[in-house]
Each structure stands twice: as C-alpha cells, then as structure tokens.
Design a protein around this motif. Structure first.
Motif, PDB file in Angstrom:
ATOM      1  N   LYS A 164      33.338  12.370  15.593  1.00 10.98           N
ATOM      2  CA  LYS A 164      32.157  11.768  14.992  1.00 10.98           C
ATOM      3  C   LYS A 164      31.399  12.831  14.218  1.00 10.98           C
ATOM      4  CE  LYS A 164      31.536   8.453  18.802  1.00 10.98           C
ATOM      5  NZ  LYS A 164      30.589   7.923  19.816  1.00 10.98           N
ATOM      6  N   SER A 165      31.023  12.512  12.993  1.00 13.44           N
ATOM      7  CA  SER A 165      30.251  13.454  12.181  1.00 13.44           C
ATOM      8  C   SER A 165      28.782  13.055  12.087  1.00 13.44           C
ATOM      9  CB  SER A 165      30.844  13.560  10.775  1.00 13.44           C
ATOM     10  OG  SER A 165      30.706  12.314  10.086  1.00 13.44           O
ATOM     11  N   ASP A 166      28.502  11.778  12.128  1.00 16.26           N
ATOM     12  CA  ASP A 166      27.141  11.259  11.994  1.00 16.26           C
ATOM     13  C   ASP A 166      27.064   9.948  12.752  1.00 16.26           C
ATOM     14  OD1 ASP A 166      24.532  10.938  11.272  1.00 16.26           O
ATOM     15  OD2 ASP A 166      24.942  10.373   9.190  1.00 16.26           O
ATOM     16  N   LEU A 167      25.849   9.546  13.042  1.00 19.36           N
ATOM     17  CA  LEU A 167      25.640   8.274  13.747  1.00 19.36           C
ATOM     18  C   LEU A 167      26.430   8.265  15.055  1.00 19.36           C
ATOM     19  CD1 LEU A 167      25.995   5.922  10.650  1.00 19.36           C
ATOM     20  CD2 LEU A 167      23.877   6.711  11.681  1.00 19.36           C
ATOM     21  N   THR A 168      26.243   9.315  15.800  1.00 12.86           N
ATOM     22  CA  THR A 168      27.017   9.473  17.033  1.00 12.86           C
ATOM     23  C   THR A 168      26.664   8.438  18.093  1.00 12.86           C
ATOM     24  OG1 THR A 168      25.361  11.084  17.814  1.00 12.86           O
ATOM     25  CG2 THR A 168      27.317  11.943  16.650  1.00 12.86           C
ATOM     26  N   GLN A 169      25.496   7.800  17.966  1.00 17.90           N
ATOM     27  CA  GLN A 169      25.093   6.793  18.954  1.00 17.90           C
ATOM     28  C   GLN A 169      25.855   5.485  18.803  1.00 17.90           C
ATOM     29  OE1 GLN A 169      23.385   7.898  16.424  1.00 17.90           O
ATOM     30  NE2 GLN A 169      21.943   6.388  15.564  1.00 17.90           N
ATOM     31  N   TYR A 170      26.613   5.329  17.710  1.00 15.77           N
ATOM     32  CA  TYR A 170      27.360   4.104  17.456  1.00 15.77           C
ATOM     33  C   TYR A 170      28.830   4.294  17.808  1.00 15.77           C
ATOM     34  CZ  TYR A 170      23.295   2.484  14.801  1.00 15.77           C
ATOM     35  OH  TYR A 170      22.028   2.099  14.424  1.00 15.77           O
ATOM     36  N   THR A 171      29.392   3.234  18.317  1.00 12.23           N
ATOM     37  CA  THR A 171      30.837   3.225  18.549  1.00 12.23           C
ATOM     38  C   THR A 171      31.559   2.936  17.231  1.00 12.23           C
ATOM     39  OG1 THR A 171      30.850   0.859  19.073  1.00 12.23           O
ATOM     40  CG2 THR A 171      30.471   2.394  20.902  1.00 12.23           C
ATOM     41  N   ASP A 172      32.874   3.025  17.281  1.00 16.69           N
ATOM     42  CA  ASP A 172      33.645   2.736  16.068  1.00 16.69           C
ATOM     43  C   ASP A 172      33.405   1.295  15.589  1.00 16.69           C
ATOM     44  OD1 ASP A 172      34.580   5.269  16.259  1.00 16.69           O
ATOM     45  OD2 ASP A 172      36.561   4.708  17.052  1.00 16.69           O
TER      46      ASP A 172
END
Length: 220
Positions: A136-144
């Motif tokens: 994950k590079s950004d928006l780590t709080q979101y799943t795929d």
C-alpha cells in the motif's frame, strides 16, 4: 442643248409606329389585391409575450442569467400588464434567481473538483496495488475492495455533477422564458373564484341518476 438632271430626294417624314402590333410584357393592371380583415390582423398584430420569450431564451442560452436580467429590464421599463404596479419584490425575486444560478454552478464546480481529485487518488492507489500485490502506498485505511469502491463512487459523483450542469443550464433557460411570457399575461386583482354545490345527472336504462358534486367558477 441643256440637259436637266433631277436628284431623287428621300422622304424624311417618319411614319407613326403601329402600336397595335406591339406586345405588352407587363400587365397594365397595377392594382393590388385588397387585404382581407384576417390578413390585416396578421400583418399588424405581434404577440409581445412571444417576442420577449424568444429574447429571454436567446440571452439565457448565450450567458446563464442574462435572460433573468432581461426580465428585470422589462419590469423597469414598465412593459406588459404589470406596468404601473410595485415591482420591488419581483425584481428581488428575479435577482435571487441569478444568485441561485451562479451559486449552484459554483457549488457544482467545487463538488466536481473534489470528486476528480479523490478519483485520481483512488485510481492511482488501485493501479499501484495491482502492480504491487500486498503493498500500500496511500489510503492505507482502505482495503483493496474499498479502493475499488471509492474509485467507482467518485467517478459516479463526477458524472452526476456533469448531468447537474445540464439541468441547471436548462432550468435557467426555461425560467427566463416562462417569466418573460408571464410578464405579459393579464394578472390583476379581478381574478376570483366561487365554489358552490351542484348535481351531476346521467340518464341510464334504469332511469335518471344524480350525483352530488362541487362547481368551481373562475372570473377574470
């Protein structure tokens, strides 16, 4: 012996032209066909409401809000059946429409900018995760799946904003046209209505049937 010679003299007297053989190319009857009363009314009568409506539509199509400004000008010039009446409230109301048009356009523009910005973020993250599984590079709080759902959400929001632009533009034109036409309608204090009881009757093979009803009468 003297010889006398006489010269022949040409006859210089012009003969009058024979006009009986000349064909006339134009008719001598220049009298026009008299206009009937119906044709005269068509030639003289111009519906001011239609003219004002077309002008308002043309202005609104070029620049949103210009048609509303034209309607304010009609109020100021005193044209139409509302001439001589207080136009302060009507001018404020029409001016509020212009504010609403550009206020709505500003709100839609801000919403579009925000949607496009977030769409680009979610799209870039989705592409990064696709190329680098498990990272994950950004928006780590979101799943795929959350990244894909967010990308679709902001893309749909952008499409809704574009559609809303069209609705706002059409509403601007329709409002200007309707207001211009209504400006020339006879709207006064003589409009009244009366409600009274009545009976609706119908003849059938079994006899006469009467049903109670209400009768509405408009006077204008």
């Amino acid at each position: 012996m003297v010889n006398l010679a006489t010269a022949q003299v040409k006859d210089t007297v012009l003969k009058p032209a024979d006009t009986s053989k000349v064909k006339l190319t134009k008719s001598l009857d220049t009298a026009r066909k008299p206009l009937t009363r119906k044709d005269s009314l068509k030639a003289k009568y111009v519906n001011p409401g239609k003219v004002a409506g077309r002008k308002a539509v043309f202005r609104s199509m070029l620049i949103p809000g210009w048609g509303q400004l034209y309607n304010i000008q009609l109020l100021s010039d005193g044209y139409g059946t509302r001439a001589g009446k207080s136009q302060v409230f009507q001018k404020i109301y029409t001016g509020g429409k212009i504010v609403a048009i550009y206020g709505g356009a500003t709100a839609l523009t801000l919403s579009l900018m925000d949607s496009r910005k977030n769409y680009s973020r979610f799209l870039a993250e989705a592409q990064y995760r696709e190329q680098n599984p498990g990272k994950k590079s950004d928006l780590t709080q979101y799943t795929d799946q959350g990244i894909l759902d967010g990308k679709s959400l902001y893309k749909r929001n952008s499409q809704i904003v574009y559609f809303s632009y069209g609705l706002l533009y059409a509403a601007n034109i329709i409002d200007a046209y309707v207001a211009a036409r209504l400006h020339f309608f006879n709207i006064d204090n003589n409009l009244s209505f009366k409600v009274m009881p009545s009976v609706i009757g119908s003849d059938t093979m079994y006899g006469f049937n009467a049903s109670p009803a209400l009768k509405l009468s408009l006077t204008f």
